[in-house]
Design an enzyme around this catalytic site. Sequence first.
Site, PDB file in Angstrom:
ATOM      1  N   LYS A  47       0.863  -1.175   0.000  1.00 24.65           N
ATOM      2  CA  LYS A  47       0.000   0.000   0.000  1.00 24.65           C
ATOM      3  C   LYS A  47       0.907   1.235   0.000  1.00 24.65           C
ATOM      4  O   LYS A  47       1.499   1.588   1.003  1.00 24.65           O
ATOM      5  CB  LYS A  47      -0.924   0.054   1.232  1.00 24.65           C
ATOM      6  CG  LYS A  47      -2.020   1.103   1.018  1.00 24.65           C
ATOM      7  CD  LYS A  47      -2.449   1.840   2.263  1.00 24.65           C
ATOM      8  CE  LYS A  47      -1.538   2.887   2.760  1.00 24.65           C
ATOM      9  NZ  LYS A  47      -1.442   4.128   1.969  1.00 24.65           N
ATOM     10  N   GLU A  63      10.407   1.155  10.481  1.00 23.96           N
ATOM     11  CA  GLU A  63      11.420   2.212  10.301  1.00 23.96           C
ATOM     12  C   GLU A  63      10.703   3.530  10.511  1.00 23.96           C
ATOM     13  O   GLU A  63       9.886   3.939   9.672  1.00 23.96           O
ATOM     14  CB  GLU A  63      12.038   2.139   8.900  1.00 23.96           C
ATOM     15  CG  GLU A  63      12.772   0.847   8.598  1.00 23.96           C
ATOM     16  CD  GLU A  63      14.002   0.627   9.469  1.00 23.96           C
ATOM     17  OE1 GLU A  63      14.473   1.584  10.110  1.00 23.96           O
ATOM     18  OE2 GLU A  63      14.479  -0.511   9.515  1.00 23.96           O
ATOM     19  N   CYS A  88      13.747  11.441   7.631  1.00 22.00           N
ATOM     20  CA  CYS A  88      13.837  10.832   8.968  1.00 22.00           C
ATOM     21  C   CYS A  88      15.210  11.029   9.577  1.00 22.00           C
ATOM     22  O   CYS A  88      15.353  11.107  10.789  1.00 22.00           O
ATOM     23  CB  CYS A  88      13.506   9.344   8.881  1.00 22.00           C
ATOM     24  SG  CYS A  88      14.549   8.468   7.697  1.00 22.00           S
ATOM     25  N   GLU A 116       9.971  15.394  16.291  1.00 27.80           N
ATOM     26  CA  GLU A 116      10.461  15.487  14.916  1.00 27.80           C
ATOM     27  C   GLU A 116       9.736  16.657  14.247  1.00 27.80           C
ATOM     28  O   GLU A 116       8.508  16.660  14.182  1.00 27.80           O
ATOM     29  CB  GLU A 116      10.142  14.165  14.199  1.00 27.80           C
ATOM     30  CG  GLU A 116      10.719  14.060  12.819  1.00 27.80           C
ATOM     31  CD  GLU A 116      10.280  12.769  12.112  1.00 27.80           C
ATOM     32  OE1 GLU A 116       9.060  12.492  12.077  1.00 27.80           O
ATOM     33  OE2 GLU A 116      11.149  12.055  11.596  1.00 27.80           O
TER      34      GLU A 116
HETATM   35  P1  NAD Z   1       2.697   8.118   8.041  1.00 24.67           P
HETATM   36  O1  NAD Z   1       3.000   7.334   9.267  1.00 24.67           O
HETATM   37  O2  NAD Z   1       1.665   9.157   8.120  1.00 24.67           O
HETATM   38  O3  NAD Z   1       2.264   7.158   6.827  1.00 24.67           O
HETATM   39  C1  NAD Z   1       3.122   6.142   6.311  1.00 24.67           C
HETATM   40  C2  NAD Z   1       2.267   5.107   5.572  1.00 24.67           C
HETATM   41  O4  NAD Z   1       1.450   4.405   6.505  1.00 24.67           O
HETATM   42  C3  NAD Z   1       1.302   5.705   4.553  1.00 24.67           C
HETATM   43  O5  NAD Z   1       1.239   4.838   3.434  1.00 24.67           O
HETATM   44  C4  NAD Z   1      -0.023   5.717   5.305  1.00 24.67           C
HETATM   45  O6  NAD Z   1      -1.157   5.699   4.477  1.00 24.67           O
HETATM   46  C5  NAD Z   1       0.083   4.431   6.099  1.00 24.67           C
HETATM   47  N1  NAD Z   1      -0.751   4.364   7.304  1.00 24.67           N
HETATM   48  C6  NAD Z   1      -1.272   5.376   8.038  1.00 24.67           C
HETATM   49  N2  NAD Z   1      -1.975   4.884   9.092  1.00 24.67           N
HETATM   50  C7  NAD Z   1      -1.876   3.535   9.025  1.00 24.67           C
HETATM   51  C8  NAD Z   1      -2.364   2.472   9.836  1.00 24.67           C
HETATM   52  N3  NAD Z   1      -3.087   2.690  10.930  1.00 24.67           N
HETATM   53  N4  NAD Z   1      -2.078   1.205   9.479  1.00 24.67           N
HETATM   54  C9  NAD Z   1      -1.320   0.951   8.374  1.00 24.67           C
HETATM   55  N5  NAD Z   1      -0.835   1.912   7.563  1.00 24.67           N
HETATM   56  C10 NAD Z   1      -1.099   3.198   7.887  1.00 24.67           C
HETATM   57  O7  NAD Z   1       4.105   8.756   7.588  1.00 24.67           O
HETATM   58  P2  NAD Z   1       4.379   9.784   6.398  1.00 24.67           P
HETATM   59  O8  NAD Z   1       3.898  11.142   6.797  1.00 24.67           O
HETATM   60  O9  NAD Z   1       3.971   9.210   5.104  1.00 24.67           O
HETATM   61  O10 NAD Z   1       5.994   9.794   6.389  1.00 24.67           O
HETATM   62  C11 NAD Z   1       6.777  10.621   7.189  1.00 24.67           C
HETATM   63  C12 NAD Z   1       7.316   9.862   8.392  1.00 24.67           C
HETATM   64  O11 NAD Z   1       8.069   8.726   7.954  1.00 24.67           O
HETATM   65  C13 NAD Z   1       8.280  10.678   9.235  1.00 24.67           C
HETATM   66  O12 NAD Z   1       8.020  10.472  10.600  1.00 24.67           O
HETATM   67  C14 NAD Z   1       9.651  10.098   8.877  1.00 24.67           C
HETATM   68  O13 NAD Z   1      10.624  10.268   9.868  1.00 24.67           O
HETATM   69  C15 NAD Z   1       9.307   8.663   8.640  1.00 24.67           C
HETATM   70  N6  NAD Z   1      10.306   8.014   7.797  1.00 24.67           N
HETATM   71  C16 NAD Z   1      11.134   7.084   8.358  1.00 24.67           C
HETATM   72  C17 NAD Z   1      12.136   6.510   7.603  1.00 24.67           C
HETATM   73  C18 NAD Z   1      13.084   5.495   8.177  1.00 24.67           C
HETATM   74  O14 NAD Z   1      13.748   4.804   7.406  1.00 24.67           O
HETATM   75  N7  NAD Z   1      13.187   5.374   9.486  1.00 24.67           N
HETATM   76  C19 NAD Z   1      12.283   6.870   6.251  1.00 24.67           C
HETATM   77  C20 NAD Z   1      11.393   7.816   5.711  1.00 24.67           C
HETATM   78  C21 NAD Z   1      10.402   8.377   6.490  1.00 24.67           C
END
Ligand code: NAD
Length: 487
Positions: free
Chosen positions: A185, A257, A291, A385
Amino acid sequence: MGVVTAAEQGVVAARSYLNGEWVTGGGEEIEVKNPATGKLVSRLNSSTAEEVVAAVAAAREARRAWAATPVAVRIEPFRRAVDLVESRRDELKAMICQEVGKTQAEADDDIFGLLANFLHTPEDALRHAGKIVPPTWTPNSKRRVLITHAPVGVVAVMSPWNFPAAIPSEMITPAIASGNVVVWKPSEWTPGTSQILAEIIADAGFPKGVFNVVQGRGNIGAQLVEHPETDMVAFVGSTATGEVIARAAGIKKLLLELGGNGPFVVMEDADVEAAVEATVEGAFYLAGQVCTAAERLLVHDAVHDDFVAALADRARTLKVGDPMDAATEMGPLTVQSSLDKTIAHLGDATGQGAEIVAGGSHHDLFHDPTVLVDVTPEMAIAREETFGPVAPVIRFSSEEEMLRIANDSDYGLTGAIFTKSLERGWELAEQIDCGTVHVNETTNYWELLAPFGGMKKSGIGRVLGDGALESFTNSKQITYDRARPKA
Ligand code: NAD
């Protein structure tokens, strides 16, 4: 159903890919606008609950045959995927710039990461050897104990918007290469990029059901997490969502992650000029929405003023603008929530005595590269963050004080230390509680062949390098007694 490529569709529409067929999802339609121009760029049709069930069923059906396929055969389609990325590079790059607001160089980095995953991870899978361990109970018997890496089964993959090409591929590639089947997804914020990537993987030629895509917001991801027939959840995204997923997943294998709050340390013996350049990359790359961003700058008293003056000069001259212009060094924020949080954190910090010495303004989704001084470890900007283009500077005067502040965080993803002493850099790196610590390098350096991941609330498990293959397999023991049967 015939495949219409993303480019042929005008405003790109993302679809679901179920059991080898493209399906226009029957659920909510979501439109995505270019953050730099406000122009409609892509849309997606969310999958229905029934389509999610169908995707998991297709994966389940394909699972055993794929696990039994020799790894050398399993990795062949990734070679074709590399060629497909090259043939669609311009289209992919333009879409990443228009959906995420990435500069040309940042979009190139995303594609570089994608290609590295398609090129190197399958090679790692080919060499992901098991082992034979000696039997302890009966050392003289003819027993043999074999340890293999068994695929987990059906893997639900959820990815964020900030690296819409590289990050999905860092989960999908090791999952499929090590014998799992996938239901992905993608982020609802990058349907155009996800559609191109999904078409590339589909066209690479995996058997039906090995790779499936469903579309939609978090509720569709949640359905995958809770589905009794998904065996593993691989998620890259925020810590808040990661915690929800961890609770909902129950006893499933998890790869999480999550967010970071990188300490970036400038010691009194640092090369200040190099530290300033690395801060620009750490704090302002992708407008801070990474991140691994340098989210807390811990700067020694002795070099504080020189460092701040040079950083403020650099921040003021950074060229902010349209990502499609090759001269642009920083684009807009991608989503409104990044802007809202940046403004809130700056307001909270200045309300408590911090001072903005460069930047601080915004228009539409463009926010100035901003340097903030007199930050204290208690402020929200130092604890959470931010995901915006802010370099918040905390002053320290002793190594003990620096280590206490650096480690006083819920997060532990990436840190950096600037010092001319390699011995000191090494010792301090060992004492900072992060999954990655760079010495004399920006926090935003990702080594694509080394295991990457967090400590504390930054996550569980590792992507990239051989860490990824460990994450997507379970070790399995098979014993064999050559003395039986006797005849
Ligand atoms: P998010 O958590 O809002 O969403 C990530 C994904 O999860 C999306 O596809 C979203 O639709 C899905 N999602 C949302 N709620 C869900 C649920 N309850 N169950 C399953 N899936 C769900 O994050 P974002 O805003 O897309 O990304 C930014 C975040 O990602 C920041 O916090 C950043 O630090 C982190 N990030 C981490 C890494 C890493 O490698 N550690 C890399 C890139 C981004």
